[in-house]
Enzyme design. Structure first.
Site, PDB file in Angstrom:
ATOM      1  N   LYS A 103       0.849  -1.193   0.000  1.00 41.71           N
ATOM      2  CA  LYS A 103       0.000   0.000   0.000  1.00 41.71           C
ATOM      3  C   LYS A 103       0.874   1.228   0.000  1.00 41.71           C
ATOM      4  CE  LYS A 103      -4.487   0.832   0.315  1.00 41.71           C
ATOM      5  NZ  LYS A 103      -5.560  -0.120  -0.006  1.00 41.71           N
ATOM      6  N   ASN A 217     -15.422   6.775  -5.027  1.00 38.05           N
ATOM      7  CA  ASN A 217     -15.652   5.785  -6.079  1.00 38.05           C
ATOM      8  C   ASN A 217     -16.425   4.586  -5.551  1.00 38.05           C
ATOM      9  OD1 ASN A 217     -14.537   3.010  -7.078  1.00 38.05           O
ATOM     10  ND2 ASN A 217     -14.456   4.359  -8.839  1.00 38.05           N
TER      11      ASN A 217
HETATM   12  N1  GLU Z   1      -7.193   0.281  -3.067  1.00 41.33           N
HETATM   13  C1  GLU Z   1      -7.977  -0.879  -3.356  1.00 41.33           C
HETATM   14  C2  GLU Z   1      -8.050  -1.788  -2.161  1.00 41.33           C
HETATM   15  O1  GLU Z   1      -7.931  -1.362  -1.051  1.00 41.33           O
HETATM   16  C3  GLU Z   1      -7.569  -1.557  -4.662  1.00 41.33           C
HETATM   17  C4  GLU Z   1      -6.198  -2.127  -4.703  1.00 41.33           C
HETATM   18  C5  GLU Z   1      -5.789  -2.596  -6.080  1.00 41.33           C
HETATM   19  O2  GLU Z   1      -6.588  -2.517  -7.001  1.00 41.33           O
HETATM   20  O3  GLU Z   1      -4.640  -3.014  -6.213  1.00 41.33           O
HETATM   21  O4  GLU Z   1      -8.315  -2.959  -2.272  1.00 41.33           O
END
Ligand code: GLU
Length: 409
Positions: A103, A217
Site C-alpha cells: 500500500k 468511487n
Molecule cells: N485500493 C484498493 C483496495 O484497497 C484496490 C487495490 C488494487 O486494485 O490493487 O483494495
C-alpha cells in the site's frame, strides 16, 4: 485514537490463535517486508517548492508482486499504510489471486492542489519510488482520493523512466489508456456479488434497505449498484453530512447535487444526519465505504443493521467486532467484501501484459467466479465453527500464505 496497524495485527493474532499456523508465518506477517518513506518535492503554481511525505509499504510478496492502492490524504501516516498493506496481503490471498500485498500513501489534501500540482505530485511519487515498483515487483492502484487520471500520470511517468510501456506497472487506469472495463465499478460490484451470495443465508428480505457511508468511487458505485438491482438506498453521506429518506434516494441525483454544491446540505426532501449518525440508522445493510475506525466500542452497541458490508478497509475495530458478534450482527469483512477492486486490477494487469482488452462481460464473469465461491466457503466455515467471518477469512488467507511459504523456505 485506535491505531489501525495495531488493529490489523490483533486481527492476525486472533485468527492465528485457533489455527494450526507456524510462528514463523505469523511473525513474518506481523511486519512488512519493506517500508519506504520518501520526500516528494513539488513545484507549486506560484513557483515555490513544497515537500510532501510519501510511503510505500511492501507487506508480503509470498504469493506474487506486491499489490495495493495509493492514498492521498492529509491524515495518512505510516501505521495506517502498514495496516492497509497487511490487509492487502490477506485480501489477495482470500481472493486467491497470484498477488502479494502492499500500500502507498501521500500526506496531502488533494483538494488544495490545482490539477497541474496534482499531476506533478503524482509523477513525483513515481520518480521517488520507481526503482521499487514494476509489473513483476509492485503494482499500485487507486485508493482514497486517487483517480484513474492519477494512475495514467503515474503509469506514463513509470514508462518514461524505465521504458516499460506495457501499462502493467499501475492498475485502475482510464479504459482508453490501458485500463480494464469494469475496474471503476469493481469494488462496489464485487461487494454486491458477495452480498447476493449471503443474502438468503442471512434471511434478508428480497429488497433490502441500505445505508452507505462515503461517496467516493466505492460508495457511489455501491449505491448505484444496489439501486439498479431493486434495493433501496435510504441514506448516503459524504465526510460531513448524511441524508436520509425512508422511501429511498436516487444515488445519481445525490452525486450530481454533491458535485454541484460541494456539499449535501440543502438536498431536497430528506432528513439530515451527521456522517457518524448514519451508522446507527435502522437498515438491513450498512455499508461503510469511507475510512478506518468507524464502528468502534463507542457506537457498536447502537448499530441496528443486520449485515455490515465492509467496502472500506478497516472500518470496524476489533472491540466493535466482538460487540457486533455478540449482538448477532453479521460483518462481512473488508478482505472479502471489497476484494472486487484488486481482483479486477489483477485482470487489468493480465490484459496489459498480454496486450489484450477484454469485454466488460468477460471481466465481470471472472470477478463473479472469483469472489462468490470464497464468500460461500467463508460463510459456511464461520457458521460451523461459530467464529466471525473475519477470522475465517484470515485463516483461509493464512493457509494459502503458509503453502506459499513452504515453497520459498
Ligand atoms: N485500493 C484498493 C483496495 O484497497 C484496490 C487495490 C488494487 O486494485 O490493487 O483494495
Amino acid at each position: 485514537m485506535v491505531n489501525p496497524f495495531e488493529s490489523a495485527q490483533r486481527q492476525l493474532h486472533l485468527a492465528a490463535k485457533g489455527g494450526d499456523f507456524s510462528n514463523e508465518l505469523i511473525d513474518r506477517l506481523s511486519r512488512a517486508e519493506r517500508e519506504i518513506t520518501v520526500t516528494i518535492p513539488l513545484t507549486m503554481d506560484d513557483g515555490s517548492t513544497r515537500f510532501f511525505e510519501g510511503y510505500r509499504v511492501q507487506h508480503s510478496g509470498l504469493r506474487g508482486p506486491y499489490k495495493g492502492g495509493i492514498r492521498f490524504h492529509p491524515e495518512a501516516d505510516l501505521d495506517e499504510v502498514r495496516a492497509l498493506a497487511l490487509w492487502m496481503t490477506m485480501k489477495t490471498a482470500v481472493a486467491d489471486i497470484a498477488m502479494g500485498g502492499g500500500k502507498g500513501g501521500v500526506v496531502v489534501d488533494p483538494d488544495i492542489l490545482s490539477s497541474g500540482e496534482l499531476e506533478r505530485l503524482s509523477r513525483g511519487f513515481v520518480r521517488a519510488l520507481y526503482r521499487n515498483l514494476g509489473p513483476e515487483v509492485d503494482v499500485p492502484a487507486p485508493d482514497v482520493n486517487t483517480t484513474p487520471e492519477i494512475m495514467s500520470w503515474m503509469s506514463d511517468e513509470y514508462a518514461k523512466l524505465t521504458g516499460d510501456t506495457s501499462g502493467a506497472s499501475f492498475t485502475g487506469k482510464p479504459v482508453d489508456q490501458g485500463g480494464s472495463e469494469g475496474r471503476g465499478a469493481a469494488t462496489g460490484q464485487g461487494g454486491y456479488y458477495v452480498f447476493e451470495a449471503l443474502k438468503e443465508k442471512l434471511n434478508l428480505p428480497r429488497s433490502v434497505s441500505v445505508a452507505v457511508q462515503g461517496m467516493g468511487n466505492v460508495g457511489g458505485n455501491a449505491a448505484r449498484t444496489f439501486v439498479s438491482h431493486g434495493h433501496k438506498v435510504v441514506a448516503m453521506s459524504d465526510s460531513k453530512d448524511a441524508i436520509y429518506n425512508e422511501d429511498g434516494l436516487d444515488p445519481e441525483a445525490v452525486e450530481k447535487y454533491k458535485a454541484e454544491h460541494r456539499s449535501l446540505k440543502g438536498f431536497p426532501d430528506v432528513q439530515m444526519f451527521t456522517n457518524a449518525e448514519l451508522l446507527e440508522l435502522s437498515v438491513d445493510v450498512l455499508i461503510p465505504a469511507a475510512l478506518e475506525n468507524q464502528l468502534t466500542e463507542e457506537n457498536a452497541e447502537r448499530v441496528q443493521a443486520k449485515m455490515v458490508l465492509e467496502l472500506a478497509n478497516g472500518p470496524t475495530t476489533p472491540e466493535a467486532d466482538e460487540i457486533l458478534r455478540k449482538r448477532g450482527i453479521k460483518v462481512v469483512p473488508d478482505i472479502l467484501a471489497n476484494a472486487g477492486g484488486v481482483v479486477v486490477s489483477t485482470l487489468e494487469w493480465e490484459q496489459n501484459k498480454k496486450n489484450e482488452h477484454w469485454s466488460e462481460e468477460v471481466v465481470l464473469e471472472r470477478l463473479k467466479e472469483t469472489l462468490i465461491p470464497q464468500a460461500n466457503v467463508i460463510y459456511k466455515n464461520a457458521e460451523e465453527s461459530g467464529v466471525t467471518m473475519r477470522i475465517v477469512a484470515f485463516r483461509l488467507a493464512l493457509k494459502r500464505l503458509a503453502n506459499a511459504l513452504e515453497k520459498v523456505v
